[in-house]
Design an enzyme around this catalytic site. Structure first.
Site, PDB file in Angstrom:
ATOM      1  N   TYR B 104       0.900  -1.338  -0.006  1.00  0.00           N
ATOM      2  CA  TYR B 104       0.148  -0.064  -0.006  1.00  0.00           C
ATOM      3  C   TYR B 104       0.866   1.077   0.062  1.00  0.00           C
ATOM      4  CZ  TYR B 104      -4.214  -2.666   1.121  1.00  0.00           C
ATOM      5  OH  TYR B 104      -5.232  -3.611   1.226  1.00  0.00           O
ATOM      6  N   TYR B 143      -0.340  -9.907   0.140  1.00  0.00           N
ATOM      7  CA  TYR B 143       0.526  -9.521   0.993  1.00  0.00           C
ATOM      8  C   TYR B 143       0.714 -10.307   2.118  1.00  0.00           C
ATOM      9  CZ  TYR B 143      -2.917  -6.548   2.616  1.00  0.00           C
ATOM     10  OH  TYR B 143      -4.119  -5.947   3.317  1.00  0.00           O
ATOM     11  N   ARG B 153      -2.990 -12.181   2.896  1.00  0.00           N
ATOM     12  CA  ARG B 153      -4.236 -11.672   2.743  1.00  0.00           C
ATOM     13  C   ARG B 153      -4.379 -11.873   1.299  1.00  0.00           C
ATOM     14  NH1 ARG B 153      -7.562  -8.100   4.171  1.00  0.00           N
ATOM     15  NH2 ARG B 153      -8.804  -9.902   3.617  1.00  0.00           N
ATOM     16  N   HIS B 156      -7.458  -8.193  -2.885  1.00  0.00           N
ATOM     17  CA  HIS B 156      -8.534  -7.658  -2.459  1.00  0.00           C
ATOM     18  C   HIS B 156      -8.767  -6.050  -2.603  1.00  0.00           C
ATOM     19  CE1 HIS B 156      -6.224  -7.105   1.250  1.00  0.00           C
ATOM     20  NE2 HIS B 156      -7.009  -5.893   1.255  1.00  0.00           N
ATOM     21  N   HIS B 158     -10.747  -2.632  -1.587  1.00  0.00           N
ATOM     22  CA  HIS B 158     -11.575  -2.313  -0.387  1.00  0.00           C
ATOM     23  C   HIS B 158     -12.584  -1.244  -0.768  1.00  0.00           C
ATOM     24  CE1 HIS B 158      -9.054  -3.114   3.047  1.00  0.00           C
ATOM     25  NE2 HIS B 158      -8.154  -3.233   2.301  1.00  0.00           N
TER      26      HIS B 158
END
Lengths: 187, 231
Positions: B104, B143, B153, B156, B158
């Site tokens: 991120y 990640y 994870r 995905h 959000h």
């Protein structure tokens, strides 16, 4: 035909800047009617530690008690420049600060008026569903007759009532759990 | 005014707040029951954010910087509906995600994977009259996280939606179909079986554009209104 609801998931720790910074935590630009107030919400986990990666959202009526929304059809003034929505991420000390006006009273479906309140949503890593609560104002004479507070057991009502500090700022700690767990609402 | 303007979720639609396999929930979930509120104006109104002006590049995450980001270009398209299948027209849809390497653009993300200077990872779109929204982005990477040993994870995106009312607010995550990591992800699995599958987008050849990008369809269903009683 009924469509199945999309399930909720956590906001996670890395919510993107656009979802917090795009909306001002100052809801009431110059010229909006009403008593200008500062509200500080402070997020705590079940052990009382502050939550530095949460997000607060607020939604409220204007000072006349009117929501800026087509569902509120009452003949009360809408204020240009006041939508009534704010969003802010928590700082390292768990707080988010909003500048707004004190909301007016809005009706209750069964009759009467609710005490002035701000609707609050809480999101954070570890919080799988949006948590909804309310902020009421300490000392407001309408508190005693508020129909929502009456739904809450007396010993827990204080978790919904902001208190004023020496500077006049309204402070409300929000406890996700623990001995002072905030009252959350199924809205 | 009716006291139940919006239908309530049924057991099995949403995660349980305390889902201990997702360790962060242990310290951050209420233990007492929520107080059920009849619906007053406070719950059936909400921000429309109709005055938010969206820039042209906001729904194209590959066009927000000087050059295109690295990664597999994808189209994510779908409709925002209520439980009756009625479009939530004009709904603001916000998304955020990591880059193709699984990082991120956020100071708190210290995963040892490269940042992409051409990818921020945030976008907004407004649903049209049919509730239709569209994003162009790159497929996010998987990640690691520290929830448990060897925790990863699944890829995905959000999603954040408001819908018409305070009562309809929703934040969720969209996953990709047949991701082998889903079976090991306590956040995905916090949603009861039978409902969690709704969080998987569908690969859609009709949305896929030749020589350009794969298409995924992700419809989002917000709470519907109760039937209006006879007056």
């Amino acid at each position: 035909m009924s469509h199945a609801l999309t399930p909720s998931q956590t906001i996670g720790p890395f919510y993107w800047g656009t979802i917090v910074n795009a909306y001002h935590a100052d809801l009431a630009p110059t010229g909006v009617a009403g008593e200008r107030i500062e509200v500080v919400l402070k997020l705590h986990d079940v052990d009382g530690a502050v939550v530095p990666d949460g997000v607060f959202e607020i939604w409220q009526a204007n000072s006349h008690g009117r929501y800026n929304h087509p569902e509120d059809r009452r003949n009360l003034p809408l204020d240009a420049g006041f939508e009534g929505y704010g969003r802010a991420g928590t700082f390292t000390d768990g707080t988010s600060r909003f500048t707004t006006v004190k909301p007016g009273r809005v009706p209750w479906p069964a009759g009467g008026l609710q005490a002035p309140h701000i609707n609050v949503s809480i999101f954070a890593r570890g919080v799988l569903n949006r948590l909804a609560t309310r902020l009421y104002f300490d000392g407001d004479p309408a508190l005693a007759e508020d129909p929502v507070l009456k739904l809450v057991e007396p010993g827990r009502r204080d978790t919904l009532i902001a208190k004023r500090d020496g500077n006049g700022t309204w402070l409300l700690p929000i406890h996700l759990g623990g001995p002072n767990e905030t009252v959350f609402f199924d809205v | 005014m009716k006291e139940e303007t919006y239908r309530r979720a049924t057991a099995g639609d949403h995660p349980t707040n305390l889902s201990p396999d997702y360790k962060s929930t242990v310290g951050r979930s209420p233990r007492k029951s929520a107080v059920v509120l009849p619906h007053s104006l406070s719950e059936i109104t909400g921000p429309s954010l109709a005055n938010e002006r969206l820039d042209a590049s906001e729904n194209d995450l590959t066009k927000q910087r000087m050059a295109e980001p690295l990664g597999e270009r994808i189209i994510v398209q779908g409709r925002v509906l209520d439980q009756d299948g009625k479009p939530v027209s004009g709904a603001l849809v916000e998304i955020w995600q990591c880059n193709a390497a699984g990082r991120y653009h956020h100071p708190g993300d210290q995963h040892d994977a490269p940042l992409d200077p051409n990818f921020y990872g945030g976008g907004r779109a407004r649903a049209d009259a049919d509730g239709r929204y569209k994003f162009v982005t790159i497929k996010p990477g998987a990640y690691p996280w520290k929830n448990h040993h060897n925790a990863w994870r699944p890829a995905h995106i959000h999603f954040s939606l408001f819908g018409p009312a305070f009562a309809t607010r929703l934040i969720t995550q969209m996953y990709f179909p047949n991701d082998p990591l889903l079976a090991f992800d306590p956040i995905y699995k916090s949603v009861p079986a039978g409902a969690r599958e709704r969080l998987q987008a569908a690969f859609d050849m009709d949305l896929t554009q030749p020589e350009w990008a794969l298409g995924y369809r992700f419809d989002i269903v917000l709470r519907g209104r109760n039937a209006t009683p006879m007056e």
